[in-house]
Scaffold this motif. Structure first.
Motif, PDB file in Angstrom:
ATOM      1  N   ASP A  48     -22.558  20.290   7.547  1.00 52.66           N
ATOM      2  CA  ASP A  48     -23.097  21.252   7.122  1.00 52.66           C
ATOM      3  C   ASP A  48     -24.265  20.655   6.115  1.00 52.66           C
ATOM      4  O   ASP A  48     -24.025  20.020   5.340  1.00 52.66           O
ATOM      5  CB  ASP A  48     -21.981  22.238   6.402  1.00 52.66           C
ATOM      6  CG  ASP A  48     -22.559  23.610   6.332  1.00 52.66           C
ATOM      7  OD1 ASP A  48     -23.718  23.828   6.675  1.00 52.66           O
ATOM      8  OD2 ASP A  48     -22.155  24.190   5.256  1.00 52.66           O
ATOM      9  N   GLN A  49     -25.322  21.610   6.243  1.00 52.43           N
ATOM     10  CA  GLN A  49     -26.491  20.982   5.562  1.00 52.43           C
ATOM     11  C   GLN A  49     -26.833  21.863   4.329  1.00 52.43           C
ATOM     12  O   GLN A  49     -26.342  23.119   3.961  1.00 52.43           O
ATOM     13  CB  GLN A  49     -27.906  21.276   6.549  1.00 52.43           C
ATOM     14  CG  GLN A  49     -27.520  20.479   7.972  1.00 52.43           C
ATOM     15  CD  GLN A  49     -27.958  18.956   7.839  1.00 52.43           C
ATOM     16  OE1 GLN A  49     -28.786  18.614   7.466  1.00 52.43           O
ATOM     17  NE2 GLN A  49     -26.829  18.080   8.073  1.00 52.43           N
ATOM     18  N   THR A  94     -25.900  18.209  -6.442  1.00 52.12           N
ATOM     19  CA  THR A  94     -25.155  16.941  -5.865  1.00 52.12           C
ATOM     20  C   THR A  94     -24.696  17.706  -4.480  1.00 52.12           C
ATOM     21  O   THR A  94     -24.243  16.865  -3.588  1.00 52.12           O
ATOM     22  CB  THR A  94     -23.486  17.053  -6.724  1.00 52.12           C
ATOM     23  OG1 THR A  94     -23.100  18.184  -6.669  1.00 52.12           O
ATOM     24  CG2 THR A  94     -23.722  16.567  -7.825  1.00 52.12           C
ATOM     25  N   GLY A  95     -24.860  19.026  -4.308  1.00 51.71           N
ATOM     26  CA  GLY A  95     -24.426  19.374  -2.802  1.00 51.71           C
ATOM     27  C   GLY A  95     -22.945  19.932  -2.551  1.00 51.71           C
ATOM     28  O   GLY A  95     -22.522  19.737  -1.568  1.00 51.71           O
ATOM     29  N   THR A  96     -22.426  19.863  -3.660  1.00 53.95           N
ATOM     30  CA  THR A  96     -20.989  20.213  -3.709  1.00 53.95           C
ATOM     31  C   THR A  96     -20.486  21.420  -3.935  1.00 53.95           C
ATOM     32  O   THR A  96     -20.684  21.937  -5.228  1.00 53.95           O
ATOM     33  CB  THR A  96     -20.347  19.087  -4.781  1.00 53.95           C
ATOM     34  OG1 THR A  96     -20.870  17.783  -4.468  1.00 53.95           O
ATOM     35  CG2 THR A  96     -18.706  19.168  -4.451  1.00 53.95           C
ATOM     36  N   TYR A 111     -24.937  18.590   2.933  1.00 54.03           N
ATOM     37  CA  TYR A 111     -25.754  17.229   3.294  1.00 54.03           C
ATOM     38  C   TYR A 111     -27.284  17.324   3.597  1.00 54.03           C
ATOM     39  O   TYR A 111     -27.644  18.707   4.033  1.00 54.03           O
ATOM     40  CB  TYR A 111     -25.208  16.567   4.287  1.00 54.03           C
ATOM     41  CG  TYR A 111     -23.522  16.153   4.218  1.00 54.03           C
ATOM     42  CD1 TYR A 111     -23.014  14.833   3.614  1.00 54.03           C
ATOM     43  CD2 TYR A 111     -22.582  17.103   4.487  1.00 54.03           C
ATOM     44  CE1 TYR A 111     -21.835  14.513   3.118  1.00 54.03           C
ATOM     45  CE2 TYR A 111     -21.275  16.848   4.473  1.00 54.03           C
ATOM     46  CZ  TYR A 111     -20.867  15.537   3.788  1.00 54.03           C
ATOM     47  OH  TYR A 111     -19.608  15.306   3.812  1.00 54.03           O
ATOM     48  N   ASP A 112     -27.961  16.369   3.773  1.00 51.00           N
ATOM     49  CA  ASP A 112     -29.322  16.456   4.528  1.00 51.00           C
ATOM     50  C   ASP A 112     -29.342  15.015   5.135  1.00 51.00           C
ATOM     51  O   ASP A 112     -28.371  14.289   5.103  1.00 51.00           O
ATOM     52  CB  ASP A 112     -30.387  16.638   3.364  1.00 51.00           C
ATOM     53  CG  ASP A 112     -30.412  15.622   2.216  1.00 51.00           C
ATOM     54  OD1 ASP A 112     -30.075  14.427   2.405  1.00 51.00           O
ATOM     55  OD2 ASP A 112     -30.953  15.973   1.354  1.00 51.00           O
ATOM     56  N   TYR A 143     -27.146  23.528  10.136  1.00 52.87           N
ATOM     57  CA  TYR A 143     -26.113  22.826  10.302  1.00 52.87           C
ATOM     58  C   TYR A 143     -26.348  21.588  11.376  1.00 52.87           C
ATOM     59  O   TYR A 143     -27.403  21.965  12.177  1.00 52.87           O
ATOM     60  CB  TYR A 143     -24.914  23.723  11.071  1.00 52.87           C
ATOM     61  CG  TYR A 143     -23.287  22.964  11.260  1.00 52.87           C
ATOM     62  CD1 TYR A 143     -22.630  23.313  10.451  1.00 52.87           C
ATOM     63  CD2 TYR A 143     -23.310  21.904  12.109  1.00 52.87           C
ATOM     64  CE1 TYR A 143     -21.459  22.564  10.503  1.00 52.87           C
ATOM     65  CE2 TYR A 143     -22.013  21.493  12.612  1.00 52.87           C
ATOM     66  CZ  TYR A 143     -21.231  21.700  11.592  1.00 52.87           C
ATOM     67  OH  TYR A 143     -19.897  21.115  11.548  1.00 52.87           O
ATOM     68  N   LYS A 144     -25.973  20.660  11.186  1.00 51.77           N
ATOM     69  CA  LYS A 144     -26.245  19.414  12.080  1.00 51.77           C
ATOM     70  C   LYS A 144     -25.092  18.496  12.783  1.00 51.77           C
ATOM     71  O   LYS A 144     -24.220  18.301  12.298  1.00 51.77           O
ATOM     72  CB  LYS A 144     -27.240  18.411  11.462  1.00 51.77           C
ATOM     73  CG  LYS A 144     -28.812  18.579  11.633  1.00 51.77           C
ATOM     74  CD  LYS A 144     -29.663  17.513  11.044  1.00 51.77           C
ATOM     75  CE  LYS A 144     -31.046  17.780  11.483  1.00 51.77           C
ATOM     76  NZ  LYS A 144     -31.899  16.893  10.926  1.00 51.77           N
ATOM     77  N   ASN A 145     -24.989  18.199  14.039  1.00 49.91           N
ATOM     78  CA  ASN A 145     -24.069  17.365  14.546  1.00 49.91           C
ATOM     79  C   ASN A 145     -24.922  15.928  14.888  1.00 49.91           C
ATOM     80  O   ASN A 145     -26.096  16.054  15.508  1.00 49.91           O
ATOM     81  CB  ASN A 145     -23.474  17.832  15.827  1.00 49.91           C
ATOM     82  CG  ASN A 145     -22.669  18.785  15.778  1.00 49.91           C
ATOM     83  OD1 ASN A 145     -23.308  19.965  15.703  1.00 49.91           O
ATOM     84  ND2 ASN A 145     -21.396  18.771  15.353  1.00 49.91           N
TER      85      ASN A 145
END
Ligand SMILES: C[S@@+](CC[C@H](N)C(=O)[O-])C[C@H]1O[C@@H](n2cnc3c(N)ncnc32)[C@H](O)[C@@H]1O
Length: 322
Positions: free
Chosen positions: A194-195, A247-249, A287-288, A314-316
């Motif tokens: 997940d972005q 932090t992206g958390t 994430y990125d 979102y990325k796979n």
């Protein structure tokens, strides 16, 4: 002292609950959300309009099925090992395509929840009866120890739903390293992340107004009540979500509304809570590309392809050994 404590536990659940509730600050692992009730609540979460993750990943898999399935295929077929498979709703898109194209593979879903695996196996028997399925109950880490047993042909390791986001970076690197260790040069890892995005969108995904996420979060307390003879009053706790864009958390907590004592008979334990004291229950890391590439490089993996949805929510990613 430590040894005396360890010998009195009859399961990892008992030991983790004891350690988490006698720590400061208190914590419980999100892997204990999942039993028959928790699995159903998570399916309800996936159907919430705010929980964008499932639709985004479903669309990515639906749009790129052929390309992904072709990347999976190997000359002698392959073993598709899915870690934390859940209800397999998205995986079934790929399974259906692979079956239709007569590609030779075995599907090996792993999950901590036996109920999830039983339901997945049952639904596959009805919907895709020709898929060869072999389920394995257990934690990711336990399964990874046995992963290198599957090396007679190509392995594809599948981790969907941004399951990796339940781990802080240090643990995520350890998890990726264990996968990398078990991989042969031709194997691949296909994983959803997940972005980072508007923080409000992320907070809303874990804070639905209907209370499903709250019930899911509290299911760990219900399991302690049912399985360890505890007496948590669920109404005296509420769900609280935070997201730190730096932090992206995203973190989920249960907060005690009042000063109270809870007893857990099977652990011979009384847990004291101050008013407004928290139990940290889940991390949902965002994430990125830069972070994903850094995680991969720390684990001696490289990103060889990626797929995203139209909003870049979102990325796979496909990873191979470096
Ligand atoms: C967030 S759900 C996602 C399910 C599925 N991957 C999806 O995308 O819909 C996480 C799944 O992983 C399982 N799980 C959570 N922690 C686990 C662990 N440490 N080891 C094995 N399975 C775990 C849960 O039982 C649940 O089915």
């Amino acid at each position: 002292m430590e040894n005396n404590i360890n010998t009195r536990f009859t399961s990892a659940f008992e030991e983790d609950v004891y350690n988490g509730l006698t720590s400061y600050p208190k914590h419980l692992s999100s892997k204990y959300f999942y039993d028959k009730k928790g699995d159903k609540l998570f399916q309800d979460i996936m159907n919430l309009p705010e929980y964008y993750l499932t639709n985004c990943e479903y669309n990515i898999l639906a749009t790129n099925t052929q390309k992904i399935a072709e990347a999976f295929a190997g000359p002698n077929g392959f073993d598709l090992i899915e870690l934390g498979a859940g209800d397999g709703k998205k995986t079934k898109l790929l399974l259906r395509y692979l079956i239709d194209k007569k590609i030779n593979f075995d599907y090996l879903p792993v999950d901590i929840s036996q109920n999830a695996l039983d339901e997945l196996e049952g639904s596959l028997k009805k919907e895709l009866p020709t898929v060869s399925v072999k389920t394995q109950q257990g934690t990711y880490l336990k399964t990874l120890e046995r992963l290198s047993d599957y090396n007679s042909r190509k392995k594809v390791i599948l981790v969907l739903g941004s399951n990796i986001g339940n781990l802080l970076h240090e643990d995520a690197i350890d998890f990726l390293k264990k996968i990398q260790d078990a991989m042969s040069p031709d194997d691949m890892l296909f994983m959803g992340f997940d972005q980072k995005k508007n923080p409000q969108t992320i907070l809303d995904a874990y804070n639905d107004p209907t209370g499903v996420t709250e019930a899911f979060n509290k299911n760990v307390l219900e399991r302690i009540n049912n399985e360890l003879d505890g007496n948590f009053d669920l109404n005296s706790f509420f769900h609280w979500e935070t997201y730190n864009p730096e932090t992206g958390t995203a973190k989920s907590f249960l907060i005690s509304r009042e000063k109270q004592a809870v007893t857990i008979n099977n652990l011979d334990l009384t847990v004291n809570f101050e008013a407004w004291e928290s139990i940290h229950t889940e991390i949902s890391q965002k994430y990125d590309d830069m972070i994903v590439e850094w995680l991969a490089s720390q684990a001696d993996l490289k990103v060889t392809d990626s797929f995203t949805d139209e909003k870049d929510f979102y990325k796979n990613y496909i990873f191979r050994k470096k």
